[in-house]
Write a protein that holds these residues in place. Structure first.
Motif, PDB file in Angstrom:
ATOM      1  N   ASP A   1       0.855  -1.187   0.000  1.00 24.81           N
ATOM      2  CA  ASP A   1       0.000   0.000   0.000  1.00 24.81           C
ATOM      3  C   ASP A   1       0.889   1.234   0.000  1.00 24.81           C
ATOM      4  OD1 ASP A   1      -2.150   1.725   0.097  1.00 24.81           O
ATOM      5  OD2 ASP A   1      -2.430   1.511   2.256  1.00 24.81           O
ATOM      6  N   PRO A   2       1.251   1.753  -1.170  1.00 23.70           N
ATOM      7  CA  PRO A   2       0.753   1.353  -2.490  1.00 23.70           C
ATOM      8  C   PRO A   2       1.408   0.049  -2.969  1.00 23.70           C
ATOM      9  CG  PRO A   2       2.420   3.053  -2.737  1.00 23.70           C
ATOM     10  CD  PRO A   2       2.196   2.877  -1.258  1.00 23.70           C
ATOM     11  N   MET A   3       0.674  -0.674  -3.808  1.00 23.68           N
ATOM     12  CA  MET A   3       1.195  -1.917  -4.374  1.00 23.68           C
ATOM     13  C   MET A   3       2.311  -1.574  -5.346  1.00 23.68           C
ATOM     14  SD  MET A   3       1.041  -5.183  -4.258  1.00 23.68           S
ATOM     15  CE  MET A   3      -0.536  -5.690  -3.608  1.00 23.68           C
ATOM     16  N   THR A   4       3.457  -2.213  -5.167  1.00 28.34           N
ATOM     17  CA  THR A   4       4.627  -1.884  -5.972  1.00 28.34           C
ATOM     18  C   THR A   4       5.238  -3.134  -6.578  1.00 28.34           C
ATOM     19  OG1 THR A   4       6.686  -0.608  -5.970  1.00 28.34           O
ATOM     20  CG2 THR A   4       6.288  -1.998  -4.033  1.00 28.34           C
ATOM     21  N   GLY A   5       6.293  -2.936  -7.320  1.00 29.54           N
ATOM     22  CA  GLY A   5       7.053  -4.028  -7.919  1.00 29.54           C
ATOM     23  C   GLY A   5       6.748  -4.209  -9.395  1.00 29.54           C
ATOM     24  N   PHE A   6       7.730  -4.691 -10.117  1.00 23.75           N
ATOM     25  CA  PHE A   6       7.580  -4.954 -11.540  1.00 23.75           C
ATOM     26  C   PHE A   6       6.405  -5.898 -11.796  1.00 23.75           C
ATOM     27  CE2 PHE A   6       8.752  -7.451 -15.365  1.00 23.75           C
ATOM     28  CZ  PHE A   6       8.792  -6.425 -16.291  1.00 23.75           C
ATOM     29  N   PHE A   7       6.208  -6.859 -10.880  1.00 25.80           N
ATOM     30  CA  PHE A   7       5.108  -7.818 -11.008  1.00 25.80           C
ATOM     31  C   PHE A   7       3.880  -7.385 -10.209  1.00 25.80           C
ATOM     32  CE2 PHE A   7       8.908 -10.373 -11.852  1.00 25.80           C
ATOM     33  CZ  PHE A   7       8.550 -10.942 -13.064  1.00 25.80           C
ATOM     34  N   ARG A   8       3.934  -6.200  -9.595  1.00 20.85           N
ATOM     35  CA  ARG A   8       2.866  -5.677  -8.737  1.00 20.85           C
ATOM     36  C   ARG A   8       2.462  -6.733  -7.702  1.00 20.85           C
ATOM     37  NH1 ARG A   8       4.533  -1.468 -10.373  1.00 20.85           N
ATOM     38  NH2 ARG A   8       3.300   0.250 -11.201  1.00 20.85           N
ATOM     39  N   ASN A   9       3.492  -7.294  -7.037  1.00 19.86           N
ATOM     40  CA  ASN A   9       3.269  -8.270  -5.977  1.00 19.86           C
ATOM     41  C   ASN A   9       3.738  -7.755  -4.621  1.00 19.86           C
ATOM     42  OD1 ASN A   9       6.039  -8.391  -6.257  1.00 19.86           O
ATOM     43  ND2 ASN A   9       6.141 -10.606  -6.579  1.00 19.86           N
ATOM     44  N   GLY A  10       4.124  -6.468  -4.560  1.00 18.60           N
ATOM     45  CA  GLY A  10       4.570  -5.881  -3.305  1.00 18.60           C
ATOM     46  C   GLY A  10       6.060  -6.023  -3.056  1.00 18.60           C
ATOM     47  N   CYS A  11       6.729  -6.807  -3.890  1.00 15.11           N
ATOM     48  CA  CYS A  11       8.168  -7.051  -3.745  1.00 15.11           C
ATOM     49  C   CYS A  11       8.922  -6.507  -4.954  1.00 15.11           C
ATOM     50  CB  CYS A  11       8.449  -8.546  -3.618  1.00 15.11           C
ATOM     51  SG  CYS A  11       7.757  -9.288  -2.135  1.00 15.11           S
ATOM     52  N   CYS A  12      10.204  -6.238  -4.752  1.00 13.39           N
ATOM     53  CA  CYS A  12      11.046  -5.743  -5.848  1.00 13.39           C
ATOM     54  C   CYS A  12      11.648  -6.903  -6.637  1.00 13.39           C
ATOM     55  CB  CYS A  12      12.122  -4.807  -5.300  1.00 13.39           C
ATOM     56  SG  CYS A  12      11.468  -3.326  -4.508  1.00 13.39           S
ATOM     57  N   ASP A  13      10.799  -7.900  -6.916  1.00  9.45           N
ATOM     58  CA  ASP A  13      11.203  -9.024  -7.756  1.00  9.45           C
ATOM     59  C   ASP A  13      11.482  -8.530  -9.161  1.00  9.45           C
ATOM     60  OD1 ASP A  13      11.091 -11.474  -6.149  1.00  9.45           O
ATOM     61  OD2 ASP A  13       8.952 -11.041  -5.954  1.00  9.45           O
ATOM     62  N   THR A  14      12.250  -9.315  -9.914  1.00  7.48           N
ATOM     63  CA  THR A  14      12.628  -8.905 -11.258  1.00  7.48           C
ATOM     64  C   THR A  14      12.741 -10.114 -12.172  1.00  7.48           C
ATOM     65  OG1 THR A  14      14.169  -7.478 -12.478  1.00  7.48           O
ATOM     66  CG2 THR A  14      15.133  -8.949 -10.822  1.00  7.48           C
ATOM     67  N   ALA A  15      12.903  -9.820 -13.437  1.00  7.16           N
ATOM     68  CA  ALA A  15      13.067 -10.844 -14.467  1.00  7.16           C
ATOM     69  C   ALA A  15      13.822 -10.201 -15.626  1.00  7.16           C
ATOM     70  CB  ALA A  15      11.704 -11.344 -14.943  1.00  7.16           C
ATOM     71  N   ALA A  16      14.246 -11.007 -16.566  1.00  5.93           N
ATOM     72  CA  ALA A  16      14.958 -10.494 -17.734  1.00  5.93           C
ATOM     73  C   ALA A  16      14.114  -9.453 -18.473  1.00  5.93           C
ATOM     74  CB  ALA A  16      15.343 -11.639 -18.665  1.00  5.93           C
ATOM     75  N   SER A  17      12.801  -9.593 -18.432  1.00  9.27           N
ATOM     76  CA  SER A  17      11.912  -8.653 -19.117  1.00  9.27           C
ATOM     77  C   SER A  17      11.822  -7.294 -18.420  1.00  9.27           C
ATOM     78  CB  SER A  17      10.512  -9.258 -19.250  1.00  9.27           C
ATOM     79  OG  SER A  17      10.004  -9.605 -17.975  1.00  9.27           O
ATOM     80  N   ASP A  18      12.351  -7.191 -17.209  1.00 12.91           N
ATOM     81  CA  ASP A  18      12.346  -5.928 -16.448  1.00 12.91           C
ATOM     82  C   ASP A  18      13.551  -5.099 -16.873  1.00 12.91           C
ATOM     83  OD1 ASP A  18      12.224  -3.857 -14.602  1.00 12.91           O
ATOM     84  OD2 ASP A  18      12.699  -5.123 -12.862  1.00 12.91           O
ATOM     85  N   ARG A  19      13.419  -4.444 -18.018  1.00 14.83           N
ATOM     86  CA  ARG A  19      14.548  -3.669 -18.549  1.00 14.83           C
ATOM     87  C   ARG A  19      14.877  -2.446 -17.698  1.00 14.83           C
ATOM     88  NH1 ARG A  19      13.025  -2.522 -24.374  1.00 14.83           N
ATOM     89  NH2 ARG A  19      10.921  -2.780 -23.594  1.00 14.83           N
ATOM     90  N   GLY A  20      13.919  -1.957 -16.908  1.00 13.44           N
ATOM     91  CA  GLY A  20      14.161  -0.822 -16.028  1.00 13.44           C
ATOM     92  C   GLY A  20      14.823  -1.202 -14.716  1.00 13.44           C
ATOM     93  N   VAL A  21      14.931  -2.493 -14.450  1.00 11.02           N
ATOM     94  CA  VAL A  21      15.519  -3.018 -13.204  1.00 11.02           C
ATOM     95  C   VAL A  21      14.866  -2.316 -11.994  1.00 11.02           C
ATOM     96  CG1 VAL A  21      17.664  -3.665 -12.026  1.00 11.02           C
ATOM     97  CG2 VAL A  21      17.674  -3.369 -14.503  1.00 11.02           C
TER      98      VAL A  21
END
Length: 122
Positions: free
Chosen positions: A19-39
């Motif tokens: 709250d606010p919901m964040t993360g590349f996957f909008r799961n609340g965590c700063c998880d990442t993947a190769a598709s996350d070009r913005g890191v």
């Protein structure tokens, strides 16, 4: 495919914000993947100074965008920030505090641990 959820200290990646919901996957965590070009891997605690810098640099994080389900950020909110933008804010003297336990280890490909530790909130 999501990378393992490991933080910059080598432990399990903690939640940054729901709250606010964040993360590349909008799961609340700063998880990442190769598709996350913005890191989007730095769990940062927003400040008025950083939000103003980000807006000036063309990424307005403070204005609500209801069409995207985005309420806008305010000082004190935690957000998964792009590692490159964090480094730029550091160089400009406007970097926010960082929760190392919630900052993904992929950040270290962009920002040295020593720099992150200067802003450690945990």
């Amino acid at each position: 495919m999501m990378e393992p959820s490991i933080n910059v200290l080598g432990g399990p990646l903690e939640t940054c914000s729901r709250d606010p919901m964040t993360g590349f996957f909008r799961n609340g965590c700063c998880d990442t993947a190769a598709s996350d070009r913005g890191v989007h891997t730095v769990c940062a605690i927003m400040t008025a100074e950083f939000l103003a810098l980000s807006k000036y640099l063309g990424n307005d994080l403070s204005t609500p965008r209801p069409e995207f389900g985005f309420a806008g950020l305010k000082p004190g909110d935690q957000w998964c920030l792009c590692a490159g933008r964090f480094l730029q804010a550091h160089e400009e003297g406007a970097a926010p505090q960082v929760r190392l336990s919630a900052t993904h280890k992929r950040t270290l490909t962009v920002v040295p641990l020593e720099v992150l530790q200067l802003y450690a909130a945990d």
